[in-house]
Design a protein around this motif. Structure first.
Motif, short mmCIF file in Angstrom:
data_model
loop_
_atom_site.label_atom_id
_atom_site.label_comp_id
_atom_site.label_asym_id
_atom_site.label_seq_id
_atom_site.Cartn_x
_atom_site.Cartn_y
_atom_site.Cartn_z
N CYS A 1 0.67 6.39 4.50
CA CYS A 1 2.04 5.90 4.29
C CYS A 1 2.88 6.18 5.53
O CYS A 1 3.59 5.31 6.04
N ASN B 1 0.96 3.82 -3.09
CA ASN B 1 0.61 5.24 -2.89
C ASN B 1 1.69 6.14 -3.46
O ASN B 1 1.41 7.11 -4.16
N ASN C 1 1.80 5.88 -7.24
CA ASN C 1 0.64 6.56 -7.83
C ASN C 1 0.79 8.08 -7.75
O ASN C 1 0.48 8.78 -8.70
N ASN C 2 1.28 8.58 -6.59
CA ASN C 2 1.50 10.02 -6.46
C ASN C 2 2.48 10.50 -7.51
O ASN C 2 2.28 11.54 -8.14
N GLY D 1 -3.53 9.64 1.52
CA GLY D 1 -2.55 8.68 1.02
C GLY D 1 -1.22 8.76 1.75
O GLY D 1 -0.77 7.77 2.35
N GLN E 1 0.83 -1.21 0.00
CA GLN E 1 0.00 0.00 0.00
C GLN E 1 0.87 1.26 0.00
O GLN E 1 0.61 2.20 -0.74
N THR F 1 -4.12 18.09 0.76
CA THR F 1 -4.02 17.66 -0.63
C THR F 1 -3.94 18.86 -1.53
O THR F 1 -4.45 19.93 -1.22
N GLY G 1 -8.39 13.51 -4.67
CA GLY G 1 -7.52 13.05 -3.60
C GLY G 1 -8.18 13.30 -2.27
O GLY G 1 -8.86 14.29 -2.08
#
Lengths: 124, 581
Positions: free
Chosen positions: B538, B471, B474-475, B534, B467, B523, B530
């Motif tokens: 993390c 994250n 993906n970011n 995320g 995960q 965000t 978003g």
């Protein structure tokens, strides 16, 4: 495994049990239907089965509880569990308790038949 | 942070704008009031104090000056009188009647005391000048009718006012009366007007301060430096006053017809017969104060300007911050609601998926059952058999589709698996990169892996690590979505610490945001894209695993996230060095 497989089908979804039983019987199995955990236990009291197919999610009793009782009543009984998606945890618990395998519901009939045959032919 | 605006918020925004404007105005007013009032009051008090003490000082100085001069002039007159008196007492009428002798005495007086005495004369009881010493031809002059002679005959000493007399020049007379054989006679001296005038004229202060002497009738006894209309106010008022005690000095201010205000300091001379007047324009007398006042006013004005500017700037900045904080709070609330909604949608979806599974399973099986039955001989010749088969296959296919949909819904709602497993970091990274491969290709991002294959196996929750990495990847892909770029994932061991880096060469994160990117709900993505959760998830996971996550970013260069986990804590048992196979 000689002869026809004697199968106990336990699920509280009656329609599913009925149609599944019809199809499995057509594939050379003796199927006894049980519409709840307690019915399943009652059926097992009356006769022996080679394999039991057990839904883990039932209204009256938790499938895992039923599994424990099955294994206590007949340690040689092989149990295949049917689980919902995402309840892999429960399935693994079942395996630890002596279940032979599991399938995610809804499952392909061919898969189920194959698993039942394989399980039945396995020595305990 | 992008600000969004939807139609039903616009009205609210107008109201918000008004609120912040009012807030700014109130803050400005408060700051101005709180700073202005004490500032102005303190300045006014100081100015007043300074004015009072300065005025006192100036007046004291002027009064001292006038008093000194009054004493000087009185002393001068007394001295001159003393000169004449001793002359008259020391020498007889006969001796002084001798002109040569008198001339001699005048010269001696002039030598001893300066050229104050212009001439000397001896006058008999009938007013005839018996002898005369001086520059004029006044022997045998008759003073029998003149006012000063009459007055002088009445008393022992006499000092006249200034007059022109027989010689036609302004002067005044000091006379001493003595007796000779029963008849009175007078010794008189004339005081040089210029010399006497100098006594007064030297009182000059500033640009407009000057002094002069008036007699009781308002006639000038000295020549003032500036024209004085002695018959006008305020002089008449001064003369009307009662005779004062000898030493008294009085001060007042007066505004004349042309609006010029002057300060007047007066003292009576000659036992009250004359009055010494010193006058100076107020603006000149208090010029030091006027200057201080001007400087103070300039400083005050500058200070007020500074306060005004500060009040405006400070209030604007403060309100800006408040507005920002409000906006963020508002957004956070929205995102909390959004997240809550998402969570409940997830639960709902999971419930529905479970419930739908059974009916779908039944339908699929019933269709299968019909397929089974169609194999029986009774139906073999059925005309529509093929069509039946196709329809049943379709039911099965669609049933499968339903199953896939419900599985996806359940995956979405499922919690992360926290079970700890032993696995190879490199493999997990490769799996995740493979998952994101399609997206990377689509965004035109080149993915580069620098994985250390000698890393030991680790014991962690694989799902959690996945995960975190997913994250971060993906970011990075989001950041490079528009321009493309390259994504680099590195893993290595540094002094017993496992380091995983996810580096992109995207637009980078502004320094202002860098400190907050791990904050929940922070965000920069548009709403709906978003949750701002995320990176904070993390952060939470890495912390929980006993590691650290840090970020380095330069705008225009790229961003690198670095996860550091001590291998001692996460290393799989029995996996010392190299591959733990």
């Amino acid at each position: 495994m000689p002869g026809r497989i004697k199968l106990l089908l336990v699920d509280d979804e009656e329609a599913y049990v009925n149609v599944l039983a019809n199809r499995l019987m057509r594939r050379d199995m003796d199927v006894t239907k049980a519409y709840s955990g307690s019915e399943g236990i009652q059926a097992l009291r009356g006769q022996d089965f080679h394999v039991a197919v057990l839904d883990l999610k039932m209204e009256d009793m938790d499938g895992i509880e039923v599994l424990k009782i099955f294994k206590k009543m007949d340690p040689k009984l092989k149990v295949i569990m049917l689980t919902g998606h995402g309840s892999a945890q429960a399935a693994r618990e079942g395996i630890a308790l002596g279940a032979s395998g599991y399938l995610t519901k809804p499952c392909e009939l061919d898969e189920l038949v194959e698993l039942i045959r394989k399980t039945a032919s396995k020595e305990v | 942070m992008p600000l969004r605006e939807n139609p039903n918020q616009r009205g609210q925004n107008d109201e918000g704008q008004r609120y912040y404007r009012t807030l700014t105005r109130n803050m400005v007013l408060t700051i101005i009031l709180v700073s202005f009032i004490p500032y102005v009051i303190v300045t006014a008090i100081l100015l007043y104090q300074f004015h009072a003490s300065h005025r006192e000082k100036v007046i004291a100085h002027l009064e001292g000056l006038v008093k000194k001069h009054k004493q000087n002039i009185d002393a001068f007159l007394k001295e001159k009188l003393g000169n004449l008196s001793s002359l008259a007492k020391t020498f007889s009428y006969e001796e002084l009647s001798n002109e040569e002798f008198l001339k001699n005495r005048l010269e001696m007086l002039q030598q001893a005391y300066g050229p104050f005495f212009v001439d000397l004369g001896v006058i008999n009881a009938r007013g005839i000048q018996i002898s005369y010493a001086g520059p004029f031809q006044l022997v045998k002059a008759s003073y029998g009718d003149s006012g000063w002679f009459k007055s002088a005959m009445k008393r022992e000493y006499y000092i006249s006012d200034v007059f022109s007399g027989l010689r036609g020049l302004p002067h005044f007379i000091i006379a001493v009366r003595e007796n000779w054989l029963g008849d009175p006679w007078i010794l008189r001296g004339t005081i040089d007007f210029v010399a006497f005038n100098n006594l007064v004229e030297q009182i000059r202060i500033g640009q407009t301060g000057f002094a002069f002497i008036l007699n009781r009738d308002g006639e000038l006894q000295t020549k003032p430096s500036y024209p004085v209309r002695a018959d006008h106010e305020p002089y008449a008022a001064i003369l009307k006053r009662e005779k004062r005690a000898e030493d008294q000095v009085s001060t007042f201010e007066w505004t004349d017809e042309s609006g010029v205000k002057s300060i007047y300091v007066t003292a009576f001379l000659k036992g009250g017969d004359w009055v010494l007047v010193f006058q100076q324009k107020v603006s000149d007398a208090f010029s030091d104060f006027e200057r201080a006042l001007r400087v103070t006013m300039v400083v005050l004005a500058l200070g007020l300007l500074a306060i005004l500017t500060t009040a405006f700037l400070l209030s604007r900045r403060m309100v800006g911050r408040i507005a920002n904080a409000d906006r963020e709070k508002h957004m956070m609330n929205e995102q909390v609601v959004e997240t809550g909604k998402l969570a409940s949608v997830g639960e709902l979806a999971a419930g529905i998926a479970h419930e739908i599974n059974n009916p779908v399973a039944i339908m699929v099986e019933e269709a299968g059952w019909i397929e089974d039955l169609l194999e029986d001989d009774d139906f073999k010749d059925g005309a529509n058999l093929k069509e039946f088969r196709r329809a049943l296959a379709q039911i099965r296919t669609q049933g499968k589709r339903c199953k896939e949909i419900t599985h996806k819904l359940l995956s979405f709602a499922r919690k992360t698996d926290e079970r700890v497993l032993e696995f190879d970091i490199g493999e997990v990274i490769q799996d995740i990169v493979a998952l994101s491969g399609q997206r990377a290709k689509y965004s035109n991002v080149a993915v580069k892996l620098n994985l250390d294959n000698a890393l030991p196996k680790v014991r962690l929750s694989q799902a959690e690590l996945q995960q975190v990495l997913l994250n971060l990847i993906n970011n990075a892909l989001d950041a490079m979505e528009k321009q493309g770029g390259s994504l680099e994932i590195n893993s290595r061991e540094e002094d017993g610490i496992l380091v995983i880096e996810v580096a992109d060469n995207g637009p980078g994160i502004p320094a202002a945001n860098l400190g907050r990117i791990f904050d929940p709900f922070f965000t920069t993505k548009p709403v709906g894209k978003g949750t701002g959760l995320g990176l904070s998830i993390c952060y939470g996971i890495v912390k929980k695993l006993g590691g650290e996550i840090e970020v380095a970013s330069t705008v225009g260069v790229g961003t690198t996230f670095r996860i550091k986990m001590p291998l001692e804590k996460i290393k799989a048992k029995g996996s010392e060095n190299g591959k733990g196979e």
